[in-house]
Design a protein around this motif. Structure first.
Motif, mmCIF file in Angstrom:
data_model
loop_
_atom_site.group_PDB
_atom_site.id
_atom_site.type_symbol
_atom_site.label_atom_id
_atom_site.label_comp_id
_atom_site.label_asym_id
_atom_site.label_seq_id
_atom_site.Cartn_x
_atom_site.Cartn_y
_atom_site.Cartn_z
ATOM 1 N N THR A 31 -30.809 1.373 -17.371
ATOM 2 C CA THR A 31 -29.748 0.865 -18.244
ATOM 3 C C THR A 31 -29.915 1.393 -19.658
ATOM 4 O O THR A 31 -28.945 1.788 -20.315
ATOM 5 N N GLU A 32 -31.159 1.413 -20.126
ATOM 6 C CA GLU A 32 -31.445 1.913 -21.464
ATOM 7 C C GLU A 32 -31.097 3.394 -21.569
ATOM 8 O O GLU A 32 -30.522 3.846 -22.570
ATOM 9 N N LEU A 33 -31.436 4.154 -20.530
ATOM 10 C CA LEU A 33 -31.133 5.589 -20.529
ATOM 11 C C LEU A 33 -29.626 5.813 -20.544
ATOM 12 O O LEU A 33 -29.126 6.681 -21.273
ATOM 13 N N ARG A 34 -28.908 5.019 -19.771
ATOM 14 C CA ARG A 34 -27.448 5.167 -19.729
ATOM 15 C C ARG A 34 -26.842 4.859 -21.096
ATOM 16 O O ARG A 34 -25.938 5.567 -21.561
ATOM 17 N N ALA A 35 -27.355 3.816 -21.742
ATOM 18 C CA ALA A 35 -26.858 3.458 -23.066
ATOM 19 C C ALA A 35 -27.121 4.588 -24.061
ATOM 20 O O ALA A 35 -26.275 4.899 -24.924
ATOM 21 N N LEU A 83 -38.069 -3.621 -14.031
ATOM 22 C CA LEU A 83 -38.367 -2.757 -15.181
ATOM 23 C C LEU A 83 -37.675 -1.409 -15.034
ATOM 24 O O LEU A 83 -37.111 -0.878 -16.005
ATOM 25 N N ALA A 84 -37.686 -0.868 -13.817
ATOM 26 C CA ALA A 84 -37.021 0.417 -13.569
ATOM 27 C C ALA A 84 -35.518 0.289 -13.811
ATOM 28 O O ALA A 84 -34.882 1.199 -14.369
ATOM 29 N N GLU A 85 -34.920 -0.834 -13.410
ATOM 30 C CA GLU A 85 -33.494 -1.055 -13.640
ATOM 31 C C GLU A 85 -33.189 -1.107 -15.141
ATOM 32 O O GLU A 85 -32.199 -0.537 -15.605
ATOM 33 N N LEU A 86 -34.045 -1.808 -15.899
ATOM 34 C CA LEU A 86 -33.842 -1.899 -17.338
ATOM 35 C C LEU A 86 -33.958 -0.531 -18.007
ATOM 36 O O LEU A 86 -33.212 -0.210 -18.940
ATOM 37 N N ARG A 87 -34.915 0.281 -17.525
ATOM 38 C CA ARG A 87 -35.075 1.618 -18.094
ATOM 39 C C ARG A 87 -33.862 2.490 -17.806
ATOM 40 O O ARG A 87 -33.428 3.271 -18.663
#
Length: 200
Positions: free
Chosen positions: A178-182, A172-176
């Motif tokens: 990635t979302e922040l980077r996007a 979940l932390a990795e997905l967050r």
């Protein structure tokens, strides 16, 4: 109830390889080294190095399903249970092979050995000026808490649940991230469009 590990399990060292182990695709013997036991105590038998011949005795002792393999050198001593596997497997000298008796479940023993309190005790048992080494004779004296089989299975199940939660939280932390980077890239793209727009 506590028991010395040597009284509830047999312990032996892995075999020594005098030269670098060279992987042979399709080799009939798999080799477990200390680095093959990951932080969660999992041994990925599919990813092991394979050889055709061993550099020593004709019949080296194989590890069996249910044996507990323990890293014996360095600053951490991770333990993992040997899962079902198709090919013969041997352990190197950087690994201690523990075969639990009927009083202790392999998964519980691995959990106990990986516990931070036990890890601290193992570090006090290790010797060596440059590279700490955990000897079989020292490990045999380690006091192991041995609850009932039912409690052992309950502890193992709870530990698996906690590990799964930890894995999910990491994902979940990795997905967050990635979302922040996007989001950052999208904002940067919009900013460039504004700067380059006619009349800006």
């Amino acid at each position: 109830m506590e028991n010395a590990l040597g009284s509830i399990a047999s312990i032996r060292s892995g075999i020594s390889f005098r030269e670098t182990i060279r992987h042979v695709e399709g080799g009939c013997i798999a080799i477990v080294q200390a680095g093959d036991i990951d932080a969660d105590g999992v041994i990925d038998t599919e990813g092991l190095l394979r050889v055709v011949n061993l550099p020593m005795q004709k019949s080296a002792p194989l590890v069996a399903v249910g044996d507990v393999l323990l890293q014996s050198r360095g600053l951490s001593y991770r333990a993992g249970v040997v899962p079902s596997h198709a090919k013969p497997i041997v352990a190197t000298a950087s690994v201690l092979v523990i075969s639990p008796g009927p009083a202790v479940r392999p998964a519980y023993l691995a959990h106990f050995l990986n516990d931070p309190v036990t890890q601290a005790e193992l570090r006090t048992l290790a010797t060596g000026a440059t590279i700490a080494n955990l000897k079989r004779s020292s490990l045999e004296q380690l006091q192991v808490l041995v609850p009932s089989i039912e409690d052992q299975e309950r502890i193992v199940a709870y530990g698996e649940t906690l590990r799964e939660i930890s894995r999910l939280e990491t994902r979940l932390a990795e997905l967050r991230r990635t979302e922040l980077r996007a989001l950052l890239e999208e904002c940067s793209k919009r900013n460039r469009k504004r700067v380059n727009a006619p009349g800006s």
